[in-house]
Design a protein around this motif. Structure first.
Motif, PDB file in Angstrom:
ATOM      1  N   SER A 106       1.697 -10.570 -10.210  1.00 29.44           N
ATOM      2  CA  SER A 106       0.870  -9.882  -9.220  1.00 29.44           C
ATOM      3  C   SER A 106       0.643  -8.449  -9.668  1.00 29.44           C
ATOM      4  O   SER A 106       1.600  -7.705  -9.883  1.00 29.44           O
ATOM      5  CB  SER A 106       1.542  -9.904  -7.842  1.00 29.44           C
ATOM      6  N   ALA A 107      -0.616  -8.061  -9.805  1.00 26.34           N
ATOM      7  CA  ALA A 107      -0.944  -6.725 -10.302  1.00 26.34           C
ATOM      8  C   ALA A 107      -0.983  -5.720  -9.157  1.00 26.34           C
ATOM      9  O   ALA A 107      -2.021  -5.156  -8.820  1.00 26.34           O
ATOM     10  CB  ALA A 107      -2.283  -6.755 -11.032  1.00 26.34           C
ATOM     11  N   HIS A 108       0.165  -5.487  -8.529  1.00 22.75           N
ATOM     12  CA  HIS A 108       0.221  -4.537  -7.430  1.00 22.75           C
ATOM     13  C   HIS A 108       0.659  -3.161  -7.935  1.00 22.75           C
ATOM     14  O   HIS A 108       1.302  -3.047  -8.977  1.00 22.75           O
ATOM     15  CB  HIS A 108       1.164  -5.032  -6.330  1.00 22.75           C
ATOM     16  N   ALA A 109       0.308  -2.120  -7.182  1.00 20.99           N
ATOM     17  CA  ALA A 109       0.532  -0.745  -7.641  1.00 20.99           C
ATOM     18  C   ALA A 109       1.525   0.029  -6.795  1.00 20.99           C
ATOM     19  O   ALA A 109       1.747   1.219  -7.037  1.00 20.99           O
ATOM     20  CB  ALA A 109      -0.795   0.007  -7.666  1.00 20.99           C
ATOM     21  N   ASP A 110       2.136  -0.618  -5.790  1.00 18.38           N
ATOM     22  CA  ASP A 110       2.991   0.158  -4.890  1.00 18.38           C
ATOM     23  C   ASP A 110       4.327   0.542  -5.518  1.00 18.38           C
ATOM     24  O   ASP A 110       5.041   1.389  -4.973  1.00 18.38           O
ATOM     25  CB  ASP A 110       3.211  -0.575  -3.559  1.00 18.38           C
ATOM     26  N   ASN A 111       4.678  -0.024  -6.671  1.00 14.97           N
ATOM     27  CA  ASN A 111       5.831   0.454  -7.436  1.00 14.97           C
ATOM     28  C   ASN A 111       5.396   1.338  -8.603  1.00 14.97           C
ATOM     29  O   ASN A 111       5.933   2.431  -8.793  1.00 14.97           O
ATOM     30  CB  ASN A 111       6.673  -0.708  -7.980  1.00 14.97           C
ATOM     31  N   VAL A 112       4.431   0.857  -9.408  1.00 13.42           N
ATOM     32  CA  VAL A 112       4.022   1.646 -10.570  1.00 13.42           C
ATOM     33  C   VAL A 112       3.333   2.939 -10.152  1.00 13.42           C
ATOM     34  O   VAL A 112       3.413   3.950 -10.864  1.00 13.42           O
ATOM     35  CB  VAL A 112       3.111   0.837 -11.529  1.00 13.42           C
ATOM     36  N   GLY A 113       2.662   2.945  -8.998  1.00 18.15           N
ATOM     37  CA  GLY A 113       1.995   4.157  -8.528  1.00 18.15           C
ATOM     38  C   GLY A 113       2.963   5.317  -8.375  1.00 18.15           C
ATOM     39  O   GLY A 113       2.815   6.357  -9.025  1.00 18.15           O
ATOM     40  N   ILE A 146       0.802  -1.229   0.000  1.00 19.90           N
ATOM     41  CA  ILE A 146       0.000   0.000   0.000  1.00 19.90           C
ATOM     42  C   ILE A 146       0.832   1.274   0.000  1.00 19.90           C
ATOM     43  O   ILE A 146       0.304   2.348  -0.300  1.00 19.90           O
ATOM     44  CB  ILE A 146      -0.995   0.044   1.183  1.00 19.90           C
ATOM     45  N   PHE A 147       2.134   1.202   0.334  1.00 22.21           N
ATOM     46  CA  PHE A 147       3.009   2.373   0.332  1.00 22.21           C
ATOM     47  C   PHE A 147       4.087   2.217  -0.730  1.00 22.21           C
ATOM     48  O   PHE A 147       4.553   1.106  -1.010  1.00 22.21           O
ATOM     49  CB  PHE A 147       3.722   2.556   1.668  1.00 22.21           C
ATOM     50  N   GLY A 148       4.513   3.339  -1.292  1.00 27.27           N
ATOM     51  CA  GLY A 148       5.656   3.342  -2.193  1.00 27.27           C
ATOM     52  C   GLY A 148       6.083   4.768  -2.477  1.00 27.27           C
ATOM     53  O   GLY A 148       5.265   5.698  -2.409  1.00 27.27           O
ATOM     54  N   PHE A 149       7.360   4.969  -2.762  1.00 31.50           N
ATOM     55  CA  PHE A 149       7.811   6.303  -3.162  1.00 31.50           C
ATOM     56  C   PHE A 149       8.874   6.193  -4.248  1.00 31.50           C
ATOM     57  O   PHE A 149       9.545   5.164  -4.386  1.00 31.50           O
ATOM     58  CB  PHE A 149       8.320   7.124  -1.967  1.00 31.50           C
ATOM     59  N   ALA A 150       8.995   7.255  -5.032  1.00 23.10           N
ATOM     60  CA  ALA A 150       9.937   7.288  -6.140  1.00 23.10           C
ATOM     61  C   ALA A 150      11.250   7.926  -5.700  1.00 23.10           C
ATOM     62  O   ALA A 150      11.274   8.788  -4.811  1.00 23.10           O
ATOM     63  CB  ALA A 150       9.341   8.069  -7.304  1.00 23.10           C
ATOM     64  N   VAL A 151      12.343   7.500  -6.319  1.00 21.28           N
ATOM     65  CA  VAL A 151      13.662   8.087  -6.083  1.00 21.28           C
ATOM     66  C   VAL A 151      14.169   8.707  -7.386  1.00 21.28           C
ATOM     67  O   VAL A 151      13.619   8.483  -8.462  1.00 21.28           O
ATOM     68  CB  VAL A 151      14.663   7.047  -5.542  1.00 21.28           C
ATOM     69  N   ASP A 152      15.240   9.480  -7.290  1.00 17.67           N
ATOM     70  CA  ASP A 152      15.758  10.162  -8.475  1.00 17.67           C
ATOM     71  C   ASP A 152      16.474   9.216  -9.431  1.00 17.67           C
ATOM     72  O   ASP A 152      16.414   9.380 -10.650  1.00 17.67           O
ATOM     73  CB  ASP A 152      16.727  11.280  -8.066  1.00 17.67           C
ATOM     74  N   GLU A 153      17.171   8.255  -8.869  1.00 12.82           N
ATOM     75  CA  GLU A 153      17.909   7.291  -9.687  1.00 12.82           C
ATOM     76  C   GLU A 153      18.142   6.020  -8.887  1.00 12.82           C
ATOM     77  O   GLU A 153      18.075   6.057  -7.656  1.00 12.82           O
ATOM     78  CB  GLU A 153      19.248   7.874 -10.147  1.00 12.82           C
ATOM     79  N   PRO A 154      18.319   4.896  -9.587  1.00 15.12           N
ATOM     80  CA  PRO A 154      18.374   4.692 -11.030  1.00 15.12           C
ATOM     81  C   PRO A 154      16.978   4.717 -11.638  1.00 15.12           C
ATOM     82  O   PRO A 154      16.001   5.090 -10.976  1.00 15.12           O
ATOM     83  CB  PRO A 154      19.016   3.316 -11.157  1.00 15.12           C
TER      84      PRO A 154
END
Length: 312
Positions: free
Chosen positions: A137-144, A21-29
């Protein structure tokens, strides 16, 4: 537009207590995709770099192109022809959202090529299908977060309900990727189907605490809430020296440290870039003492998500 080159970032999923249920984006890679129109209809993968030949070249079997096919079908544009080149800039099975970055780069790029007929939020269901192809698995915590940027919460999957949460501007992530591999399917297989009421209550408290800490910029509350009593104890056995590396991060000033996604990458959150860099050095050195090499990435929370690198 005849050509576009786009980037989608790596991500940290689960974020300790927030499994799926949680995820966040980083600058790289992150992954880079190049699309070039061609006269014949259909999506064709002409090259993939950085994968060691492991990823399928068939358009209906690769996360980067499956999302394009689904989007074109939805828009009634199956007549469009495109050549696709995918540049993988992170290891497969790294726990940094590798397949999500490919899926998001693909669906974002094709949407841009078509003149942005859909919003980023509308692209999310297509990106999720890329995850289904990649790991079952169609999870969204990375693609979100890879698609929307920032720190993302998936409140519900049926119906899909995803939103962003504000985070302190000074918050930084240390992402350490050791040179080992954990298969995402295996990492999900070992999880228990049921948890105790005691652990469920503890986990819900930490979930609420982490979100509140982020929104109030309360670093103490963030630190106290980055505790996972359900998933981490099970998956930690798949990562050599996990406990030692986590302890090194905390002793070096990290607010908290846990597994990034399904692992083997580990992440830590810190109050500042200086703290995050010091934490990264300690984590890398601890892995090295066990003979495990790895790469360290330090960044703030990426609020932008995917971006166009070149177009013509």
């Amino acid at each position: 537009m005849e050509y576009i080159k786009a980037f989608a970032p790596a991500t940290v999923a689960n974020v300790a207590c927030g499994f799926d249920i949680f995820g966040f984006a980083v600058d790289e890679p992150g992954d880079v995709v190049e699309l070039r129109r061609r006269d014949e209809p259909g999506i064709v993968i002409t090259d993939i770099t950085g994968d060691g030949g492991r990823l399928p070249r068939q358009a209906d079997r690769n996360a980067v192109t499956v999302v394009m096919l689904r989007l074109l079908e939805k828009l009634g544009r199956s007549d469009l022809g495109c050549e696709v080149v995918l540049h993988k800039n992170m290891p497969l099975g790294s726990g940094m959202g590798s397949s999500a970055a490919s899926a998001v780069a693909g669906v974002f790029a094709i949407n841009e090529l078509l003149g942005q007929p859909l919003s980023r939020e509308e692209l999310l269901p297509f990106a999720i299908e890329g995850e289904r192809i990649a790991c079952g698995s169609a999870h969204a915590d990375n693609v979100g977060p890879a698609l929307l940027g920032g720190f993302v919460v998936i409140r519900s999957y049926q119906p899909l309900d995803v939103f962003r949460v504000p985070v302190p501007a000074s918050l930084h992530c240390t992402l350490v990727s050791p040179d080992i591999e954990v298969n995402t399917k295996d990492a999900r297989y070992i999880l228990r189907n049921e948890v105790s009421l005691k652990n469920a209550i503890s986990q819900m408290g930490n979930v609420a605490g982490l979100i509140t800490g982020l929104m109030k910029e309360d670093f103490g509350l963030i630190s106290r809430s980055m505790v996972d009593v359900i998933i981490e104890p099970v998956r930690a056995i798949l990562i050599p020296e996990f406990n030692e590396v986590k302890q090194a991060a905390l002793e070096s000033g990290a607010l908290g440290c846990s597994i990034s996604g399904a692992g083997p990458s580990m992440f830590a959150l810190s109050r500042s870039r200086a703290d995050a860099e010091r934490v990264g050095q300690a984590m890398q050195e601890t892995f090295a003492q066990a003979g495990i090499t790895g790469v360290v990435h330090v960044s703030g929370i990426n609020q932008e998500g995917p971006k166009v690198l070149e177009k013509k």
